[in-house]
Design an enzyme around this catalytic site. Structure first.
Site, PDB file in Angstrom:
ATOM      1  N   ASP A  57       0.792  -1.235   0.000  1.00  0.00           N
ATOM      2  CA  ASP A  57       0.000   0.000   0.000  1.00  0.00           C
ATOM      3  C   ASP A  57       0.822   1.281   0.000  1.00  0.00           C
ATOM      4  O   ASP A  57       0.259   2.381  -0.115  1.00  0.00           O
ATOM      5  CB  ASP A  57      -0.979  -0.010   1.210  1.00  0.00           C
ATOM      6  CG  ASP A  57      -0.243  -0.182   2.562  1.00  0.00           C
ATOM      7  OD1 ASP A  57      -0.826  -0.794   3.465  1.00  0.00           O
ATOM      8  OD2 ASP A  57       0.906   0.288   2.684  1.00  0.00           O
ATOM      9  N   HIS A 115       6.629  -7.631  -1.248  1.00  0.00           N
ATOM     10  CA  HIS A 115       5.569  -8.133  -2.128  1.00  0.00           C
ATOM     11  C   HIS A 115       5.143  -7.126  -3.189  1.00  0.00           C
ATOM     12  O   HIS A 115       4.072  -7.265  -3.772  1.00  0.00           O
ATOM     13  CB  HIS A 115       4.346  -8.558  -1.287  1.00  0.00           C
ATOM     14  CG  HIS A 115       4.653  -9.689  -0.359  1.00  0.00           C
ATOM     15  ND1 HIS A 115       3.895  -9.978   0.757  1.00  0.00           N
ATOM     16  CD2 HIS A 115       5.662 -10.593  -0.360  1.00  0.00           C
ATOM     17  CE1 HIS A 115       4.415 -11.023   1.389  1.00  0.00           C
ATOM     18  NE2 HIS A 115       5.481 -11.405   0.740  1.00  0.00           N
ATOM     19  N   CYS A 174       1.053  -3.481 -27.023  1.00  0.00           N
ATOM     20  CA  CYS A 174       1.591  -4.674 -27.733  1.00  0.00           C
ATOM     21  C   CYS A 174       0.572  -5.803 -27.697  1.00  0.00           C
ATOM     22  O   CYS A 174       0.808  -6.889 -28.212  1.00  0.00           O
ATOM     23  CB  CYS A 174       2.908  -5.124 -27.083  1.00  0.00           C
ATOM     24  SG  CYS A 174       2.651  -6.109 -25.596  1.00  0.00           S
ATOM     25  N   GLY A 190       2.073  -6.381  13.218  1.00  0.00           N
ATOM     26  CA  GLY A 190       0.869  -6.488  12.392  1.00  0.00           C
ATOM     27  C   GLY A 190       0.932  -7.548  11.322  1.00  0.00           C
ATOM     28  O   GLY A 190       0.420  -7.366  10.226  1.00  0.00           O
TER      29      GLY A 190
END
Ligand code: BV8
Ligand code: ZN
Length: 254
Positions: free
Chosen positions: A105, A120, A156, A193
């Protein structure tokens, strides 16, 4: 001292030179971004492999594209919370500080953290699976709004996907090697967390502990890590972290 009252922990914090923090979806929960495995976690309604995998994207492009677009919209309106801001303060105290996140985020950067290891990826970035051309989320939305079936394609002809690491996909070598390196050299490792269930990120606190780090967990709930941590600060990151930073500053100064 409200949360740091164990003499051994205080002395190890006082002498700590290298601190590593690993965050997961829980630190963004107070910014209004749903976690993954909590009671209203994103995947409680839909299973991870239905959404966060290349196969799902390739076989169900419109659904997965919609899900990421929906999440991007929530994230675009979200702001860093006191937990993110406390980590910016914390980063200035020890000699060496590394922040590793599983989150996509970008809230750590929005709060002011410069060097974030995003294991990630980042939901705001997209790229073409055929030619690799990169797209900002604005560019992506433009194309998305002009496609009939919400299947945005590159000039493309290739499909455009979010620049995140899906289940079954390898993490960037540079990121995971750097994360391993700083974790095994950490004097203090904070796991904040995260349910610590997704590998290889979930290896990091264990490697740190095995190499002598003081392992601290910030989480309102028990996790698979809780039994091996030196200190479990039970509570919400937005509440615990500002207190932790204040008390850690005192420990360092006295
Ligand atoms: C790989 C990006 C190899 C996308 C994500 C069987 C056993 C072990 C491992 C595996 C297995 N089968 C498959 C694997 C490997 C797999 C894996 O670990 N699966 C798990 C589920 C078993 N891992 C992978 O596939 C990884 N790749 O291994 O590749 C490879 C090598 C070479 C070549 C080919 C392949 C890729 C993993 C990355 C997946 N992508 N995200 C997206 O976001 O859409 S993972 C996703 O889960 C998010 O990134 C999220 O951050 C992450 C981890 O979840 P958490 O962050 O911990 O969130 P969660 O909801 O679980 O927990 C929240 C916590 O916060 C809770 O504890 C809660 O109590 C707490 N909380 C709540 N509120 C607060 C709070 N805490 C503080 N304050 C609050 N206010
Ligand atoms: Zn392309």
């Amino acid at each position: 001292m409200e949360i740091l009252n164990n003499k051994k922990v205080i002395s190890r914090l006082k002498n700590a030179k290298r601190m590593v923090v690993l965050t997961g979806a829980g630190i963004s929960a107070e910014s209004g971004i749903p976690t993954f495995r909590g009671e209203n976690g994103l995947w409680t309604k839909l299973s991870p492999n239905e959404l966060a995998s290349f196969e799902a994207f390739y076989n169900n492009t419109a659904v997965v594209t919609e899900w990421y677009k929906h999440r991007r919209e929530i994230i675009e309106d979200s702001k860093p919370n006191p937990g993110h801001c406390a980590l910016v303060e914390l980063s200035k105290i020890p000699e060496v500080f590394n922040l590793i996140t599983q989150n996509i985020d970008g809230l750590h950067q929005k709060a002011g953290c410069e060097d974030v290891i995003e294991l990630h990826g980042n939901i705001m970035e997209c790229y073409c699976i055929k030619c690799g051309k990169r797209y900002t989320s604005e560019k992506f939305d433009e194309i998305y709004n002009n496609t009939l079936k919400h299947i945005p394609k590159c000039d493309c002809g290739g499909l455009i996907r979010p620049d995140v690491v899906w289940f079954g996909e390898p993490l960037s070598r540079e990121n995971i090697e750097r994360a391993y390196q700083v974790s095994i050299n950490a004097d203090v490792f904070l796991s904040i967390g995260t349910s610590a269930q997704v590998a290889p990120a979930s290896d990091l606190p264990r490697y740190a502990k095995r190499n002598g780090a003081l392992l601290i967990e910030v989480n309102p709930n028990r996790t698979v890590l809780t039994d091996i941590v030196d200190l479990w600060l039970k509570g919400d990151a937005g509440d615990i972290l500002p207190k932790f930073v204040e008390e850690y500053k005192n420990v360092k100064e006295n």
